[in-house]
Write a protein that holds these residues in place. Structure first.
Motif, PDB file in Angstrom:
ATOM      1  N   ASN A 391      -7.797  83.844 -45.724  1.00 22.90           N
ATOM      2  CA  ASN A 391      -8.595  84.448 -44.650  1.00 22.90           C
ATOM      3  C   ASN A 391      -9.207  85.781 -45.071  1.00 22.90           C
ATOM      4  O   ASN A 391      -9.609  86.582 -44.220  1.00 22.90           O
ATOM      5  CB  ASN A 391      -7.730  84.645 -43.404  1.00 22.90           C
ATOM      6  N   ALA A 392      -9.296  86.006 -46.378  1.00 14.80           N
ATOM      7  CA  ALA A 392      -9.737  87.312 -46.883  1.00 14.80           C
ATOM      8  C   ALA A 392     -11.116  87.706 -46.374  1.00 14.80           C
ATOM      9  O   ALA A 392     -11.364  88.874 -46.051  1.00 14.80           O
ATOM     10  CB  ALA A 392      -9.718  87.313 -48.410  1.00 14.80           C
ATOM     11  N   VAL A 393     -12.040  86.746 -46.279  1.00 14.34           N
ATOM     12  CA  VAL A 393     -13.393  87.082 -45.852  1.00 14.34           C
ATOM     13  C   VAL A 393     -13.410  87.577 -44.411  1.00 14.34           C
ATOM     14  O   VAL A 393     -14.176  88.490 -44.058  1.00 14.34           O
ATOM     15  CB  VAL A 393     -14.336  85.868 -46.025  1.00 14.34           C
ATOM     16  N   PHE A 394     -12.540  87.010 -43.564  1.00 14.69           N
ATOM     17  CA  PHE A 394     -12.496  87.438 -42.158  1.00 14.69           C
ATOM     18  C   PHE A 394     -11.856  88.820 -42.027  1.00 14.69           C
ATOM     19  O   PHE A 394     -12.309  89.646 -41.226  1.00 14.69           O
ATOM     20  CB  PHE A 394     -11.738  86.408 -41.325  1.00 14.69           C
ATOM     21  N   LEU A 395     -10.812  89.061 -42.818  1.00 18.21           N
ATOM     22  CA  LEU A 395     -10.194  90.382 -42.789  1.00 18.21           C
ATOM     23  C   LEU A 395     -11.178  91.447 -43.257  1.00 18.21           C
ATOM     24  O   LEU A 395     -11.257  92.543 -42.680  1.00 18.21           O
ATOM     25  CB  LEU A 395      -8.941  90.387 -43.667  1.00 18.21           C
ATOM     26  N   LYS A 396     -11.962  91.125 -44.274  1.00 16.78           N
ATOM     27  CA  LYS A 396     -12.968  92.072 -44.767  1.00 16.78           C
ATOM     28  C   LYS A 396     -13.996  92.378 -43.690  1.00 16.78           C
ATOM     29  O   LYS A 396     -14.359  93.544 -43.468  1.00 16.78           O
ATOM     30  CB  LYS A 396     -13.652  91.499 -46.008  1.00 16.78           C
ATOM     31  N   ASP A 397     -14.491  91.342 -43.005  1.00 21.18           N
ATOM     32  CA  ASP A 397     -15.485  91.560 -41.948  1.00 21.18           C
ATOM     33  C   ASP A 397     -14.898  92.361 -40.795  1.00 21.18           C
ATOM     34  O   ASP A 397     -15.561  93.256 -40.246  1.00 21.18           O
ATOM     35  CB  ASP A 397     -16.016  90.223 -41.449  1.00 21.18           C
ATOM     36  N   LEU A 398     -13.662  92.063 -40.414  1.00 18.17           N
ATOM     37  CA  LEU A 398     -13.030  92.807 -39.319  1.00 18.17           C
ATOM     38  C   LEU A 398     -12.893  94.282 -39.697  1.00 18.17           C
ATOM     39  O   LEU A 398     -13.178  95.173 -38.881  1.00 18.17           O
ATOM     40  CB  LEU A 398     -11.666  92.202 -38.990  1.00 18.17           C
ATOM     41  N   ARG A 399     -12.454  94.542 -40.902  1.00 13.25           N
ATOM     42  CA  ARG A 399     -12.336  95.942 -41.344  1.00 13.25           C
ATOM     43  C   ARG A 399     -13.706  96.638 -41.300  1.00 13.25           C
ATOM     44  O   ARG A 399     -13.802  97.820 -40.942  1.00 13.25           O
ATOM     45  CB  ARG A 399     -11.775  95.999 -42.760  1.00 13.25           C
ATOM     46  N   GLY A 400     -14.742  95.895 -41.642  1.00 13.81           N
ATOM     47  CA  GLY A 400     -16.084  96.470 -41.613  1.00 13.81           C
ATOM     48  C   GLY A 400     -16.492  96.883 -40.207  1.00 13.81           C
ATOM     49  O   GLY A 400     -17.074  97.957 -39.999  1.00 13.81           O
ATOM     50  N   TRP A 401     -16.208  96.031 -39.245  1.00 18.23           N
ATOM     51  CA  TRP A 401     -16.523  96.368 -37.850  1.00 18.23           C
ATOM     52  C   TRP A 401     -15.699  97.567 -37.386  1.00 18.23           C
ATOM     53  O   TRP A 401     -16.228  98.493 -36.751  1.00 18.23           O
ATOM     54  CB  TRP A 401     -16.235  95.171 -36.947  1.00 18.23           C
ATOM     55  N   LEU A 402     -14.426  97.558 -37.683  1.00 20.07           N
ATOM     56  CA  LEU A 402     -13.550  98.641 -37.229  1.00 20.07           C
ATOM     57  C   LEU A 402     -13.931  99.980 -37.848  1.00 20.07           C
ATOM     58  O   LEU A 402     -13.796 101.031 -37.211  1.00 20.07           O
ATOM     59  CB  LEU A 402     -12.096  98.304 -37.559  1.00 20.07           C
ATOM     60  N   ALA A 403     -14.429  99.945 -39.063  1.00 20.70           N
ATOM     61  CA  ALA A 403     -14.771 101.190 -39.752  1.00 20.70           C
ATOM     62  C   ALA A 403     -16.030 101.835 -39.192  1.00 20.70           C
ATOM     63  O   ALA A 403     -16.179 103.069 -39.231  1.00 20.70           O
ATOM     64  CB  ALA A 403     -14.947 100.924 -41.248  1.00 20.70           C
ATOM     65  N   ARG A 404     -16.935 101.036 -38.636  1.00 21.10           N
ATOM     66  CA  ARG A 404     -18.256 101.565 -38.295  1.00 21.10           C
ATOM     67  C   ARG A 404     -18.678 101.399 -36.841  1.00 21.10           C
ATOM     68  O   ARG A 404     -19.584 102.101 -36.378  1.00 21.10           O
ATOM     69  CB  ARG A 404     -19.308 100.906 -39.189  1.00 21.10           C
ATOM     70  N   CYS A 405     -18.076 100.488 -36.121  1.00 22.38           N
ATOM     71  CA  CYS A 405     -18.512 100.241 -34.744  1.00 22.38           C
ATOM     72  C   CYS A 405     -18.034 101.352 -33.812  1.00 22.38           C
ATOM     73  O   CYS A 405     -16.829 101.619 -33.737  1.00 22.38           O
ATOM     74  CB  CYS A 405     -17.994  98.888 -34.260  1.00 22.38           C
ATOM     75  N   PRO A 406     -18.922 101.986 -33.070  1.00 28.21           N
ATOM     76  CA  PRO A 406     -18.504 103.073 -32.178  1.00 28.21           C
ATOM     77  C   PRO A 406     -17.810 102.585 -30.913  1.00 28.21           C
ATOM     78  O   PRO A 406     -17.127 103.361 -30.239  1.00 28.21           O
ATOM     79  CB  PRO A 406     -19.820 103.773 -31.839  1.00 28.21           C
ATOM     80  N   GLY A 407     -17.992 101.313 -30.578  1.00 24.16           N
ATOM     81  CA  GLY A 407     -17.370 100.763 -29.384  1.00 24.16           C
ATOM     82  C   GLY A 407     -16.016 100.139 -29.679  1.00 24.16           C
ATOM     83  O   GLY A 407     -15.511 100.184 -30.801  1.00 24.16           O
ATOM     84  N   ALA A 408     -15.422  99.555 -28.635  1.00 22.69           N
ATOM     85  CA  ALA A 408     -14.121  98.900 -28.785  1.00 22.69           C
ATOM     86  C   ALA A 408     -14.284  97.604 -29.577  1.00 22.69           C
ATOM     87  O   ALA A 408     -15.223  96.843 -29.354  1.00 22.69           O
ATOM     88  CB  ALA A 408     -13.535  98.600 -27.412  1.00 22.69           C
ATOM     89  N   VAL A 409     -13.371  97.351 -30.497  1.00 20.13           N
ATOM     90  CA  VAL A 409     -13.356  96.104 -31.264  1.00 20.13           C
ATOM     91  C   VAL A 409     -12.135  95.297 -30.836  1.00 20.13           C
ATOM     92  O   VAL A 409     -11.007  95.786 -30.896  1.00 20.13           O
ATOM     93  CB  VAL A 409     -13.317  96.364 -32.778  1.00 20.13           C
ATOM     94  N   THR A 410     -12.390  94.070 -30.390  1.00 22.49           N
ATOM     95  CA  THR A 410     -11.323  93.197 -29.918  1.00 22.49           C
ATOM     96  C   THR A 410     -11.333  91.897 -30.716  1.00 22.49           C
ATOM     97  O   THR A 410     -12.284  91.605 -31.431  1.00 22.49           O
ATOM     98  CB  THR A 410     -11.478  92.894 -28.416  1.00 22.49           C
ATOM     99  N   GLU A 411     -10.275  91.115 -30.575  1.00 17.86           N
ATOM    100  CA  GLU A 411     -10.146  89.878 -31.353  1.00 17.86           C
ATOM    101  C   GLU A 411     -10.074  88.685 -30.403  1.00 17.86           C
ATOM    102  O   GLU A 411      -9.305  88.682 -29.442  1.00 17.86           O
ATOM    103  CB  GLU A 411      -8.887  89.929 -32.211  1.00 17.86           C
ATOM    104  N   TYR A 412     -10.920  87.702 -30.672  1.00 14.82           N
ATOM    105  CA  TYR A 412     -10.915  86.453 -29.898  1.00 14.82           C
ATOM    106  C   TYR A 412     -10.186  85.410 -30.731  1.00 14.82           C
ATOM    107  O   TYR A 412     -10.636  85.029 -31.811  1.00 14.82           O
ATOM    108  CB  TYR A 412     -12.345  86.000 -29.609  1.00 14.82           C
ATOM    109  N   SER A 413      -9.040  84.953 -30.229  1.00 12.84           N
ATOM    110  CA  SER A 413      -8.184  84.084 -31.020  1.00 12.84           C
ATOM    111  C   SER A 413      -8.320  82.622 -30.613  1.00 12.84           C
ATOM    112  O   SER A 413      -8.725  82.303 -29.490  1.00 12.84           O
ATOM    113  CB  SER A 413      -6.729  84.519 -30.881  1.00 12.84           C
ATOM    114  N   TYR A 414      -7.926  81.755 -31.539  1.00  8.48           N
ATOM    115  CA  TYR A 414      -7.979  80.310 -31.308  1.00  8.48           C
ATOM    116  C   TYR A 414      -6.598  79.681 -31.516  1.00  8.48           C
ATOM    117  O   TYR A 414      -6.476  78.601 -32.075  1.00  8.48           O
ATOM    118  CB  TYR A 414      -9.010  79.670 -32.235  1.00  8.48           C
ATOM    119  N   TYR A 415      -5.581  80.352 -31.034  1.00  8.68           N
ATOM    120  CA  TYR A 415      -4.227  79.796 -31.148  1.00  8.68           C
ATOM    121  C   TYR A 415      -3.979  78.646 -30.176  1.00  8.68           C
ATOM    122  O   TYR A 415      -2.888  78.088 -30.146  1.00  8.68           O
ATOM    123  CB  TYR A 415      -3.182  80.896 -30.957  1.00  8.68           C
TER     124      TYR A 415
END
Length: 605
Positions: A391-415
């Protein structure tokens, strides 16, 4: 986060004839137990404030209901603070000196505290008080498995029967780990089921319900009544909103240039095509229509601005000039957000990082602190944790959003993923690990699909996900032990073994994560079948027998799914594959929408 201070030993007896009798409290000067006479009588009452909010009054009623269910004793609800001993619920004069720190607006923190011979259940806000009541009842052994609706009706909870309850002196401050704890009910609930849905959500500590636009409009009155009673946040929108607020039927003939260009043609009626976001008039009309709608729906806390599911983006020069889909969506969110703010509306705008928009945009300044981003890794591999190499590509993208997005970052799961086709995949420990990782990275909210039609096979995931979203120290293994015992009684052991074997199907039967020769799963199918046979024999209570009986067919489901997978993998004849597919379809259709299998979804190999 939970802070707890406990000292000494205080026993509060609660049962037929005695309710919260403080056996070790010196209430009569000698330290002897408080003696009460008569049948179903009590020295205790439940206190609410004279100006209590509806949610606080509802919380008091819920406390009375479950204490009566556990013990047979029914406490009076009063606004008379002089009638002691008491259980104070909410912001009452008695509890005025009990502070509940609030970290941000809308914090659901609560406090459970003993004061002398009395007990205080108080939230930072009314919804927090409701959560305090349910947390106290969970400490007494209550479990809430599902909404009391549809196929789960009458089998939604476990309430222990007790002759007495023991409570140590305590001062517990409980603060939710995730700020936004959402539940997405999808499209399958009946109009009269939304109260049951909201009831389960509150008992699980969720604070937000998320609705498709058309579902909300069709059921608004029922949804509002259910959610507002429990002080829940409401989000509306999802994938359909572009075709609603810039309708091809309404605008297509007069303004074909407002709609996306695909393969050199503009066909407004084309499904799943994003409109022409490079056309100022189209964007202006789209934003104005959203503003007009939100003015009529002031109760909506968040409006979800999502592209169509499986969408295609316009190939026009003006759209391409705006950049990749992530950049185009960010720009559109900014324009709609500015229009909503200019209209003086409080509603926040959220959007989605999903498939084509997973990667962060180049110009993150298009987002503001008021926006909410839902990170939706629909193609992640759920057979391993989120931070696994797969899942490395998804973790990389999530880190990218968290590093730069000024708003709240949430996770939509498919469990509780639809494409799992209702297979009994149970992952509470992995959910705990994922939730801890997200929280550590800076994710501040989560969301989960919760269709009712296949509730039971994925129930552990749904309930564990909600608990992990609240508790920063959630122990998936310990929680799972308790859930198995409460749900299956003496059949907990064999059901654990059944789920353990079935969950291994993630790497064999589930399209997103399967690999290698599926023959390796044959022994696991045999183990699952043996465990289910043992569970059927050992289930000892009506509730446990119902749950095991309901799931018993899924041992055959695993076997038939493996048969189909093997036929495809070994490239058998078309007739063999079709025979296996037909057998599997016949089996699943026999259980469609019965609480164990969702219709319309089958394993696709």
């Amino acid at each position: 986060m939970r802070w707890c201070s406990i000292s000494g030993t205080l026993q509060l007896a609660l049962g037929i004839g005695t309710v919260f009798s403080p056996e070790l409290f010196p209430v009569n000067g000698s330290g002897a137990p408080l003696q009460l006479a008569g049948r179903v009588q009590s020295a205790y009452s439940i206190l609410v404030g004279p100006d209590a909010a509806p949610t606080e009054r509802y919380a008091a009623g819920q406390l009375r209901h479950y204490l009566a269910q556990m013990t047979g004793a029914r406490l009076a609800i009063t606004a008379n603070a002089e009638r002691t001993p008491l259980i104070s619920v909410g912001d009452t004069p008695f509890a005025s000196k009990v502070a509940v720190p609030s970290r941000y607006a809308g914090d659901d923190a609560f406090r459970i505290r003993t004061l002398g011979t009395s007990l205080v259940l108080k939230g930072a806000m009314p919804r927090g008080t409701l959560f305090a009541v349910y947390a106290f009842l969970r400490r007494q052994g209550c479990w809430w498995f599902a909404p009391d609706a549809g196929p789960m009706k009458g089998h939604e909870e476990f309430v222990p029967h007790k002759a007495g309850l023991t409570l140590a002196p305590m001062d517990v401050l409980d603060q939710p780990a995730m700020r936004y704890r959402r539940q997405d009910p999808g499209t399958s609930y009946a109009p009269n089921d939304y109260a049951a849905l909201a009831d389960w959500m509150a008992k699980q500590g969720a604070n937000t319900a998320v609705f498709h636009y058309r579902v909300y409009e069709a059921n608004r009155e029922a949804i509002l009544q259910a959610m507002q009673l429990r002080d829940m946040r409401i989000e509306v929108g999802k994938h359909e909103i572009m075709s609603v607020f810039l309708s091809p039927k309404k605008f297509g003939r007069a303004h074909p240039d407002w709609f996306g260009l695909i393969n050199g043609r503009r066909v407004p009626e084309q499904k799943n095509v994003v409109f022409e976001t490079g056309n100022p008039a189209a964007v202006k009309t789209f934003a104005e229509n959203i503003v007009a709608y939100l003015k009529q729906r002031p109760e909506i806390d968040v409006f979800q601005l999502w592209p169509p599911d499986g969408c295609r983006w316009s190939q026009s020069p003006e759209s391409r000039a705006l950049g990749a889909p992530s950049d185009r969506l960010a720009r559109l969110v900014r324009q709609v957000t500015l229009a909503v703010k200019a209209a003086g509306l409080r509603t926040r705008i959220s959007t989605i990082a999903y498939v084509q928009t997973m990667r962060p945009p180049r110009n993150m300044k298009d987002y503001s602190a008021d926006n909410i981003l839902e990170f939706c890794p629909i193609h992640r591999n759920y057979s391993v944790p989120f931070d696994a190499p797969q899942n490395a590509v998804f973790l990389k993208d999530l880190r990218g959003w968290l590093a730069r997005c000024p708003g709240a970052v949430t996770e939509y799961s498919y469990y509780s993923k639809e494409s799992w086709a209702s297979l009994p995949v149970v992952l509470p420990r992995q959910i705990a690990a994922d939730m801890k990782l997200w929280r550590t990275l800076g994710v501040c909210g989560v969301n989960l699909y919760n269709h009712p039609d296949n509730w039971l096979p994925l129930e552990a995931n749904r309930d564990a996900f909600a608990s992990a979203a609240w508790s920063s120290d959630f122990d998936g293994g310990q929680w799972y032990d308790g859930w198995l015992k409460a749900r299956f009684g003496k059949a907990a052991g064999p059901m654990r073994r059944f789920f353990q074997s079935a969950t291994r199907s993630l790497g064999v039967l589930i399209p997103q994560s399967m690999s290698g020769d599926p023959a390796r799963f044959q022994a696991m199918v045999g183990q699952a079948r043996k465990a289910m046979e043992q569970a059927l024999k050992q289930a000892d209570t009506p509730g446990a027998k119902w749950a095991v009986d309901k799931l018993a067919w899924q041992a055959d489901y695993l076997a038939d799914a493996l048969r189909l997978r093997l036929a495809v993998y070994r490239e058998k004849s078309g007739a063999d594959v079709e025979a296996a597919r037909t057998a599997l379809r016949t089996l699943t259709e026999a259980h469609a929408d019965d609480g164990t299998c969702e219709s319309g979804w089958e394993l696709r190999y």
